[in-house]
Design an enzyme around this catalytic site. Structure first.
Site, mmCIF file in Angstrom:
data_model
loop_
_atom_site.group_PDB
_atom_site.id
_atom_site.type_symbol
_atom_site.label_atom_id
_atom_site.label_comp_id
_atom_site.label_asym_id
_atom_site.label_seq_id
_atom_site.Cartn_x
_atom_site.Cartn_y
_atom_site.Cartn_z
ATOM 1 N N ASN A 102 -10.826 -36.724 -18.612
ATOM 2 C CA ASN A 102 -10.456 -37.819 -17.697
ATOM 3 C C ASN A 102 -9.884 -38.984 -18.504
ATOM 4 O OD1 ASN A 102 -13.479 -37.375 -15.683
ATOM 5 N ND2 ASN A 102 -11.479 -36.438 -15.404
ATOM 6 N N ASP A 141 -17.783 -34.940 -8.098
ATOM 7 C CA ASP A 141 -16.332 -34.799 -7.961
ATOM 8 C C ASP A 141 -15.884 -35.078 -6.526
ATOM 9 O OD1 ASP A 141 -13.789 -34.312 -8.892
ATOM 10 O OD2 ASP A 141 -13.912 -32.136 -8.651
#
Ligand code: IPE
Ligand code: IPE
Ligand code: MG
Length: 233
Positions: free
Chosen positions: A61, A13
């Site tokens: 996502n 991330d």
């Protein structure tokens, strides 16, 4: 280092924030993030890690990011799958995936299948990419797998943990020993919910594009000091 994890999973991330810090567009962060993967993969293979599982793209996502970012990520993924074939072969790495691969664009699926086939006889390490992956969806898909099989009368009368895990995306996948999250968030974000039941967690504020082999060693050093009890004494 006395204790090496066999299976390391990483939530990669922080690509967007890395780019923002540098006043660059988000996609530059994804590009740099993809570039980081090779060094980490090669180091893991070198020192005898058996599996590296990378969270590259979650189902959320895919559902919640703008089309332009998703399209870019698909192109980047295709490029990675083509460009890294040499890395996989040189280091004896088997390529695997988890996630709803069948929902990805056809051309991406074709590249995935090609790399899986090319690397299937390798033996040193597994590199598993989580793509369009959601831990909840994996459990739901497994339950539906059992239900479908039950219609043929071929399932056991009772579902056990072992039976359910036979229906996961990769039934042979060992549970991660160490889960690393970069970018500092203290959450799982729907990654490997079932499999991390007793995994050691390590979070670093380092953004994924800044993650180095040195950061990996920091995580493994910390792991080697942990006392895993699995509910025992
Ligand atoms: C992680 O980076 C990569 C993907 C989710 C594709 P992000 O894109 O989530 O980066 P941040 O969290 O916005 O910095
Ligand atoms: C987790 O990161 C998914 C990947 C790294 C692929 P996110 O950026 O999607 O997680 P949240 O939204 O911060 O929970
Ligand atoms: Mg993020």
């Amino acid at each position: 280092m006395q204790k090496l994890p066999k299976h390391i999973a990483i939530i990669m991330d922080g690509n967007g924030r890395w780019a923002e810090q540098k006043k660059l567009p988000r996609f530059k962060g994804h590009e740099e993030g993809a570039r980081r993967v090779r060094a980490i993969t090669e180091e893991c293979a070198d020192i005898g890690i058996k599996q590296l599982t990378l969270y590259a793209l979650s189902t959320e996502n895919m559902l919640k990011r703008p089309k332009i970012e998703k399209d870019f990520l698909m192109e980047l993924l295709k490029l990675y799958l083509r460009k890294e074939r040499g890395t996989f072969m040189k280091n004896g790495i088997i390529f695997k995936t988890i996630g709803r691969i069948w929902e990805l664009p056809q051309d991406v699926q074709a590249e995935i299948n090609k790399l899986k086939k090319t690397t299937s006889a390798n033996r040193k390490m597994v590199l598993c990419l989580a793509l369009n992956y959601s831990g909840r969806a994996e459990i739901v898909d497994a339950v539906n797998g059992i239900l479908a099989r039950a219609k043929t009368g071929k399932t056991a009368a009772k579902v056990t943990e072992k039976e359910l895990s036979r229906y996961f995306y990769d039934p042979k996948m060992p549970e991660p020993d160490l889960l690393i999250r970069t970018g500092g968030e203290l959450r799982i974000s729907n990654f490997l919910l079932w499999q991390v039941a007793y995994t050691e967690l390590w979070v670093t504020p380092t953004l994924w594009p800044d993650f180095t082999v040195g950061t990996l060693y920091e995580a493994m050093q910390e792991y080697s000091k942990r006392h895993r009890r699995f509910g025992g004494l």
